[in-house]
Write a protein that holds these residues in place. Sequence first.
Motif, PDB file in Angstrom:
ATOM      1  N   ILE A 580      22.498  25.417  22.194  1.00 11.17           N
ATOM      2  CA  ILE A 580      22.257  24.109  21.589  1.00 11.17           C
ATOM      3  C   ILE A 580      23.452  23.711  20.749  1.00 11.17           C
ATOM      4  N   LEU A 581      23.789  22.462  20.823  1.00  9.10           N
ATOM      5  CA  LEU A 581      24.992  21.984  20.169  1.00  9.10           C
ATOM      6  C   LEU A 581      24.633  20.734  19.392  1.00  9.10           C
ATOM      7  N   ASP A 582      25.180  20.637  18.196  1.00  7.85           N
ATOM      8  CA  ASP A 582      24.988  19.426  17.419  1.00  7.85           C
ATOM      9  C   ASP A 582      25.999  18.412  17.907  1.00  7.85           C
ATOM     10  N   GLY A 583      25.513  17.292  18.377  1.00 13.73           N
ATOM     11  CA  GLY A 583      26.451  16.349  18.959  1.00 13.73           C
ATOM     12  C   GLY A 583      26.248  14.928  18.468  1.00 13.73           C
ATOM     13  N   MET A 584      27.295  14.141  18.576  1.00 10.88           N
ATOM     14  CA  MET A 584      27.219  12.712  18.306  1.00 10.88           C
ATOM     15  C   MET A 584      27.238  12.049  19.670  1.00 10.88           C
ATOM     16  N   SER A 585      26.233  11.232  19.952  1.00  5.04           N
ATOM     17  CA  SER A 585      26.287  10.545  21.239  1.00  5.04           C
ATOM     18  C   SER A 585      26.950   9.189  21.060  1.00  5.04           C
ATOM     19  N   ILE A 586      27.897   8.920  21.938  1.00  5.39           N
ATOM     20  CA  ILE A 586      28.624   7.659  21.892  1.00  5.39           C
ATOM     21  C   ILE A 586      28.484   7.015  23.262  1.00  5.39           C
ATOM     22  N   SER A 587      28.760   5.740  23.366  1.00  5.08           N
ATOM     23  CA  SER A 587      28.649   5.141  24.690  1.00  5.08           C
ATOM     24  C   SER A 587      29.877   4.312  25.021  1.00  5.08           C
ATOM     25  N   VAL A 588      30.195   4.314  26.307  1.00  2.00           N
ATOM     26  CA  VAL A 588      31.245   3.455  26.845  1.00  2.00           C
ATOM     27  C   VAL A 588      30.645   2.801  28.074  1.00  2.00           C
ATOM     28  N   ALA A 589      30.614   1.493  28.077  1.00  2.00           N
ATOM     29  CA  ALA A 589      30.043   0.718  29.177  1.00  2.00           C
ATOM     30  C   ALA A 589      28.649   1.235  29.543  1.00  2.00           C
ATOM     31  N   GLY A 590      27.859   1.535  28.536  1.00  2.00           N
ATOM     32  CA  GLY A 590      26.476   1.909  28.773  1.00  2.00           C
ATOM     33  C   GLY A 590      26.242   3.374  29.096  1.00  2.00           C
TER      34      GLY A 590
END
Lengths: 714, 171
Positions: A580-590
């Motif tokens: 398990i990893l602590d992550g930041m979700s980001i988006s590019v073009a959806g």
Amino acid sequence: MSIDMQQFNAVFFEEVSEHLTNMESLLLDIDVDSPNLEDLNAIFRAAHSIKGGAGIFGFDDMTEVTHILETLLDKLRKEELLLTTEMIDAFLQAGDILAEQKAVHQEGGDTVDESKIKAVCLLLETLSADKITPTTTPETTTFSPHQADKNISFLTSMEEDITALLEELSQLGHLTQSMIVEGEFHKWQIFLTKTSASNEDLIDSISFLAEPESILIEDVITDPAQCFGLFEEADSQETDFGFFDEPDSEEQQGFGLFDDVEEKPVQTKESAFGLFSDEKITPKAVENTKEQDNDPRPYGFLDGREEKEVKNKKTLTVKRTANKASSTGETSIRVNTEKVDQLINQVGELVITQAMLMQISSELDPSEHDVLLNRLTQLERNTRDLQESVMSIRMMPISFVFGRFPRVVRDLSNKLNKKIELKMIGNETELDKGLVEKLADPLTHLIRNSIDHGIEMPEDRIANGKPETGTITLFAFYEGGNVVISISDDGAGLNREKIIEKALERGMELSDTISDSEVYQLIFSAGFSTAEKVTDVSGRGVGMDVVKRNIHSMGGQVDIHSEAGVGSTISIRLPLTLAILDGMSISVAGQIYIIPLTFISESLQPKAEDIKTINGKGKVVKVRGDYIPLLALHELFNIDTEVTQASDGILVLLENNNKKIALLVDQLEGQQQVVLKSLETNFHTVPCISGATIMGDGKVALILDIAGLVSESE
Amino acid sequence: MRDNKRENEAENSFISEMGSSDDNGYLTFTLGEEEYAIDILTVQEIRGYDAVTTIANMPDFIKGVVNLRGIIVPIVDMRIKFNLGDVTYNEMTVVIILNVANRVVGMVVDGVSDVISLNESQIKEAPEFGAILDTQYLKGLGVIDDRMLILIDIENLMTSKEMALVEALVE
């Protein structure tokens, strides 16, 4: 009969490790002045189990060391000798040798230094030869060595010189020997009187030189009250070494060692097969063993039930020889980690399915479908519980790593003439098995550092008004979804001035207003050391950077707090599991991408005027006076998106190996824990992608490889 | 998401019904006007096309990856690869999930027709084809009644350099 020995070897190695760890922790806990007999027995059993296994699997070097080790231990547990600190040191050294030998057999590589083995063996032999008149009179103990007369016969090949053996035997009791030539062998007849050595010891000594099958020992019982002890009897059956090679023909011959054994070939046969599976334990065998036990035994250190258990185990499985006298050995099973991972995957899938059901059900009218909705809530609860339990399978207590540190502290503090007490709190804190294994090296390094650099010499401590004995505290605890492990010492603390001085010496650029924590972070740079002299303990400046890198690769962080003269604390913060990893979700073009949180230093919305181009090609962004290279994810990945100007999107500042980049993304989606999945299993590595994960809606999101991105920007 | 489950089960029951030992089972599918067949034992399941996550800088026929019960599976579109059929994605788009060379790979085709069994005598040697599909990936031509099936050596094809699915052969 083809047996895959490899498989058994693996089990043997694992057990050796267990026995060695067990032995070491017992040795470290033992009270030299009044050793607990049960502990001594436990140590003896551990050594003995290793010897038995090593003999069977043909690791003769290990057999040799354990044999000598065992001889001394045997004398101790029979109270013929008194325990001394030198002995404990010798035992620990022998344990190290065994661990090295095991490693050589397991992984190959250089053989263990012959001279080292010899030195330890010699030490052990000298110690066990020191016959002292026991200060405790035999009457005060129920475990007095029993003496017996023994008639020993065996065959040796013509070339064998057995003078050494005879000498060894003569130390065990009064010796008369005779030899006749029989075919191409010498047949020896030895009458040993008033010996306290067990048959097992004798066989072990003899079997180095003689043909194992030919050894015959008869007890000439002079006192009816005397009889075989627990160990001798059980071990007599271990001596049927021959059954692996010639399982059919040699069986009977192998059994012919003792009369009582010969009478019960069924049981012994089972004991032979029982080596590899406990299931072969049949009531019949147990009964037989019990009958055999009817004689009063001189050893009273275990209560009857336990004794029987130990004995059953011993007779039935040599490799499990009484390593655990109580039932603890039976409360765990070995499972392939692949199976566990598969289970975790399947439960993960179940959780996603359940989440989808919840989503669908949320559109239903609650009044019409209240029963269904109730059940779905129940399902949710059950799924969560199941997921937690499954995840906990991979967890193991941190004591597996902590357990080795008392030894490290003991050895090092002796070497450096420091007085150090090690406190360990939170031993039972559990974290992922993979992490526990990887933690060992960094933690050892940090502890060595604390001992060498942190804790002052006793006289300095007294001069500074501190207690003479320094304290190192290992503390593990949960904090949120993380495990925090801290190593604190009450030593001198980090020297801010010295670090700055060294840093300037090495040509590092430091601002005048550098904060304490920034100064402390400097010690993590490669090659950095403030130690005035390089010792063999530390000071070479290799290490702290490795510690930091290791912890980072586990997805963790390292922090330092220090106060001059009071001590320093290094805390390691780790995710609960590797998966398990602590992550930041980001988006590019959806499309969603995940950035591991450990690499993100900040995110910001830049002003248009802060973006500059260099040579018309690369772009940089000005952040508080620093210019940081800018990398647009949509350009790198050739994605059409509406956000093409940095000022319209979000810049995520990423840091790896002291290099920073600013990554342009469309927007931040949120922070969450994700389960790591490999892309390589069914596909291949993709540049700038370190893996994938499955999001709550069942879609796959890719995890960005920050190290790759940073080097991409160069 | 898994509307195609029923279809999948139907296929499975069909498979279990056929069983003469000499014959090999084949799954047939169409790409444009052509009918292809692959060894049924390489087929893990058949499902719809959805929720594909694209991967940057990949050949256009590699559509991306999907989540198949917790494992990440790459999807290739054979229609793009072989330039056959209409490349549209809707509820009717079919993905054959293959299990070849210890890997799981999804393959988009125009449609799955049926499962047939062919014996040796029904398989003819493949003629030289031309550029679209190298003969090394062909097992031959299957003839059943008046249908002609192109038998693909799917394991060979999927692990080939051309498909860019396997590590060592990338770049």
